[in-house]
Design a protein around this motif. Structure first.
Motif, PDB file in Angstrom:
ATOM      1  N   UNK A 119       0.844  -1.187   0.424  1.00  0.00           N
ATOM      2  CA  UNK A 119       0.312   0.362  -0.405  1.00  0.00           C
ATOM      3  C   UNK A 119       1.148   1.623  -0.056  1.00  0.00           C
ATOM      4  N   UNK A 120       2.034   1.075   0.609  1.00  0.00           N
ATOM      5  CA  UNK A 120       3.205   2.158   0.412  1.00  0.00           C
ATOM      6  C   UNK A 120       3.389   3.266  -0.737  1.00  0.00           C
ATOM      7  N   UNK A 121       3.409   1.658  -1.616  1.00  0.00           N
ATOM      8  CA  UNK A 121       3.716   2.613  -3.311  1.00  0.00           C
ATOM      9  C   UNK A 121       2.601   3.304  -3.946  1.00  0.00           C
ATOM     10  N   UNK A 122       1.197   3.158  -2.870  1.00  0.00           N
ATOM     11  CA  UNK A 122       0.932   4.112  -3.384  1.00  0.00           C
ATOM     12  C   UNK A 122       1.032   6.024  -3.183  1.00  0.00           C
ATOM     13  N   UNK A 123       1.028   6.123  -2.150  1.00  0.00           N
ATOM     14  CA  UNK A 123       1.857   7.192  -1.754  1.00  0.00           C
ATOM     15  C   UNK A 123       2.607   8.315  -2.017  1.00  0.00           C
ATOM     16  N   UNK A 124       3.556   7.327  -1.983  1.00  0.00           N
ATOM     17  CA  UNK A 124       4.956   7.389  -3.380  1.00  0.00           C
ATOM     18  C   UNK A 124       4.541   8.107  -4.629  1.00  0.00           C
ATOM     19  N   UNK A 125       3.177   7.556  -5.260  1.00  0.00           N
ATOM     20  CA  UNK A 125       2.659   8.888  -6.568  1.00  0.00           C
ATOM     21  C   UNK A 125       1.613   9.923  -6.901  1.00  0.00           C
ATOM     22  N   UNK A 126       1.204  10.273  -4.847  1.00  0.00           N
ATOM     23  CA  UNK A 126       0.256  10.897  -4.543  1.00  0.00           C
ATOM     24  C   UNK A 126      -1.217  10.608  -4.531  1.00  0.00           C
TER      25      UNK A 126
ATOM     26  N   UNK B 215      -3.828   7.698  -2.290  1.00  0.00           N
ATOM     27  CA  UNK B 215      -3.808   6.839  -1.828  1.00  0.00           C
ATOM     28  C   UNK B 215      -3.435   5.966  -1.342  1.00  0.00           C
ATOM     29  N   UNK B 216      -2.724   5.156  -0.687  1.00  0.00           N
ATOM     30  CA  UNK B 216      -2.610   3.494  -0.311  1.00  0.00           C
ATOM     31  C   UNK B 216      -3.247   3.194   1.041  1.00  0.00           C
ATOM     32  N   UNK B 217      -4.196   2.240   0.713  1.00  0.00           N
ATOM     33  CA  UNK B 217      -5.633   1.196   2.113  1.00  0.00           C
ATOM     34  C   UNK B 217      -4.476  -0.273   2.105  1.00  0.00           C
ATOM     35  N   UNK B 218      -4.569  -0.277   3.164  1.00  0.00           N
ATOM     36  CA  UNK B 218      -4.464  -1.952   3.355  1.00  0.00           C
ATOM     37  C   UNK B 218      -5.817  -2.809   4.160  1.00  0.00           C
ATOM     38  N   UNK B 219      -6.477  -3.685   3.510  1.00  0.00           N
ATOM     39  CA  UNK B 219      -7.740  -3.990   4.143  1.00  0.00           C
ATOM     40  C   UNK B 219      -7.578  -5.317   4.053  1.00  0.00           C
ATOM     41  N   UNK B 220      -8.378  -6.119   5.349  1.00  0.00           N
ATOM     42  CA  UNK B 220      -7.535  -7.687   5.619  1.00  0.00           C
ATOM     43  C   UNK B 220      -8.847  -8.122   4.563  1.00  0.00           C
ATOM     44  N   UNK B 221      -8.442  -8.559   3.432  1.00  0.00           N
ATOM     45  CA  UNK B 221      -8.414  -9.992   1.807  1.00  0.00           C
ATOM     46  C   UNK B 221      -9.576 -10.972   2.457  1.00  0.00           C
ATOM     47  N   UNK B 222      -9.646 -11.146   3.544  1.00  0.00           N
ATOM     48  CA  UNK B 222     -10.989 -12.134   4.198  1.00  0.00           C
ATOM     49  C   UNK B 222     -11.895 -11.986   4.491  1.00  0.00           C
ATOM     50  N   UNK B 223     -11.671 -10.357   4.672  1.00  0.00           N
ATOM     51  CA  UNK B 223     -13.558 -10.272   4.839  1.00  0.00           C
ATOM     52  C   UNK B 223     -14.416  -9.757   3.891  1.00  0.00           C
ATOM     53  N   UNK B 224     -15.010  -9.855   4.122  1.00  0.00           N
ATOM     54  CA  UNK B 224     -15.823  -9.227   2.262  1.00  0.00           C
ATOM     55  C   UNK B 224     -16.348  -7.894   2.648  1.00  0.00           C
ATOM     56  N   UNK B 225     -16.353  -7.513   4.278  1.00  0.00           N
ATOM     57  CA  UNK B 225     -17.850  -6.154   5.021  1.00  0.00           C
ATOM     58  C   UNK B 225     -16.576  -5.148   4.527  1.00  0.00           C
ATOM     59  N   UNK B 226     -15.088  -5.625   5.275  1.00  0.00           N
ATOM     60  CA  UNK B 226     -13.936  -4.561   5.032  1.00  0.00           C
ATOM     61  C   UNK B 226     -13.753  -4.244   3.858  1.00  0.00           C
ATOM     62  N   UNK B 227     -13.462  -5.780   3.281  1.00  0.00           N
ATOM     63  CA  UNK B 227     -13.530  -5.385   2.210  1.00  0.00           C
ATOM     64  C   UNK B 227     -13.847  -3.950   1.102  1.00  0.00           C
ATOM     65  N   UNK B 228     -15.827  -4.402   1.405  1.00  0.00           N
ATOM     66  CA  UNK B 228     -16.524  -3.576   0.616  1.00  0.00           C
ATOM     67  C   UNK B 228     -16.976  -2.425   0.695  1.00  0.00           C
ATOM     68  N   UNK B 229     -16.614  -1.433   2.235  1.00  0.00           N
ATOM     69  CA  UNK B 229     -16.371  -0.893   2.669  1.00  0.00           C
ATOM     70  C   UNK B 229     -15.004   0.254   2.672  1.00  0.00           C
TER      71      UNK B 229
END
Length: 437
Positions: A283-290, A292-306
């Motif tokens: 996710x940190x590679x996103x801010x390097x280009x300006x 947003x970078x976000x890390x989320x629990x990809x085993x939880x569909x509700x967190x991914x969905x939000x």
């Protein structure tokens, strides 16, 4: 996870904690968890904001927050809480469950058909990662585009490609979504805006970036009413590939309506993610280009969905791209030809306990969103759908030999015109010696 530059990390992620909460603050500034799915079911949009009041040069070093899967906690609902506090409605929950169950049942059937000799070549299954596909794609409109990888069956199903067409393609039949010419790794559907699965890592990212540029061009140059968004799916192994960085740069520079979705299943075939990259926090590679970078629990569909809601919303509003790292896990080997002997059995057992379908089922039961009988009806419906897809594909015709080189040359007949003025495909000697399709 150690942050020291001298630390040597050579083992897979700890099965007790994929990313340590204690050490995550030392690696990156993590937003207070209370602002994400704890005090409110709605995502905090500040997570995705980039300070526009500072210069572009200063913005490159500006902090863009990420959310760690270890600090994003489930909202503990009290017994007297109203349904408005839930992350989903009953209808949404049933839709998510049906889509995830379809993905799992379809892939399990693919394994059976592959070992029975009904499918050929490499077949990569999606078991375990369903929360990512469902969490993102079910929020899209039909006009939005999806670009996948070689693990593309479930992405296609989530986008609406009929199970019959996907199974037909896997069987190499003319009724497949690519008339049997693409196979497992190259699903495509113009009707559903699935712009392809791609066999080589990183290969689809420039295509997705181009699709996003098309949307922006329609809106800003042609003045069309266009708010189409593109999702680019790829794995952790791709994030050390040059095309990934080039496209992040272009997408941020032009504020393209695209979401880069990293399905970090922790392993690139048999290579642990931590052994393959200097900084495992993708996710940190996103801010390097300006962006947003976000890390989320990809085993939880509700967190991914939000997270997906806000990332897709940003793109649709013209606010530019987002890089989302979904930390997930595949339950099978890299492909059906992979004996899966390199991953620690304890690690596999740990992630099996975090099955995203089981987790959603539990959430819906605990919050009285659906009874067991309702979910059983869905499961029966999907099982019958998958069985029907297999029967349909098995009975479908194989492509004619004359189709072998179609879509290779500009001539619509595929083989071009010979010196005698006749189509080459009409000469029976032209394909002598080729394998029967």
């Amino acid at each position: 996870m150690a942050c020291s530059a001298t630390a040597q990390i050579i083992q897979p992620l700890s099965i007790n904690s994929a990313r340590s909460v204690d050490n995550s603050d030392a690696c990156a500034k993590i937003l207070n968890p209370s602002s994400f799915l704890v005090s409110t079911p709605r995502i905090n949009k500040k997570l995705f904001s980039v300070n526009k009041s500072i210069s572009p040069f200063a913005r490159r070093s500006a902090t863009v927050f990420a959310v760690s899967s270890d600090v994003v906690k489930e909202k503990k609902l009290k017994s007297n809480s109203s349904l408005s506090n839930l992350l989903i409605t009953k209808e949404e929950g049933l839709e998510l469950y049906e889509d995830m169950y379809l993905g799992r049942a379809f892939e399990d059937m693919c394994a059976q058909m592959y070992y029975r000799g009904k499918m050929f070549g490499f077949v990569h299954l999606y078991n375990g990662q369903e929360a990512v596909s469902t969490g993102f794609i079910k929020l899209l409109k039909k006009e939005d585009c999806v670009v996948s990888t070689y693990r593309d069956h479930v992405h296609s199903l989530s986008k609406g490609v009929p199970a019959r067409e996907v199974m037909g393609e896997l069987f190499g039949k003319t009724t497949g979504c690519c008339r049997g010419q693409g196979g497992s790794m190259h699903m495509f559907s113009k009707e559903h805006n699935v712009l392809g699965g791609f066999a080589f890592i990183g290969e689809g990212i420039p295509v997705a970036t181009g699709a996003a540029f098309t949307s922006k061009y329609k809106r800003e140059v042609l003045k069309e009413d266009c708010d189409e968004v593109t999702l680019a799916f790829f794995g952790d192994g791709t994030c050390n590939n040059g095309q990934f960085f080039e496209c992040l740069n272009m997408a941020a520079l032009w504020k393209l309506p695209i979401v880069f979705v990293v399905e970090n299943n922790l392993w690139a075939i048999g290579m642990s993610h931590l052994r393959a990259t200097s900084d495992p926090q993708i996710w940190k590679k996103g801010p390097a280009f300006g962006m947003p970078g976000v890390h989320v629990d990809g085993m939880d569909v509700l967190k991914v969905r939000e997270v997906a809601k806000e990332a897709i919303g940003r793109a649709r509003r013209g606010e530019g791209p987002t890089l989302v790292e979904c930390e997930t896990y595949r339950f099978r080997g890299h492909s059906l030809a992979d004996p899966d002997e390199l991953r620690d059995p304890a690690e596999k057992a740990h992630y099996a306990t975090r099955d995203p379908i089981t987790a959603l089922k539990k959430y819906m039961a605990e919050n009285k969103l659906a009874a067991e009988a309702e979910l059983k009806v869905i499961e029966k419906k999907i099982d019958e759908l998958v069985e029907d897809a297999v029967e349909f594909a098995d009975k479908s015709p194989v492509p004619a030999r004359s189709q072998l080189l179609e879509n290779v040359f500009a001539d619509p007949r595929g083989f071009g015109i010979g010196p005698d003025g006749k189509y080459r495909c009409e000469d029976p000697k032209f394909t002598q010696g080729t394998a029967h399709v």
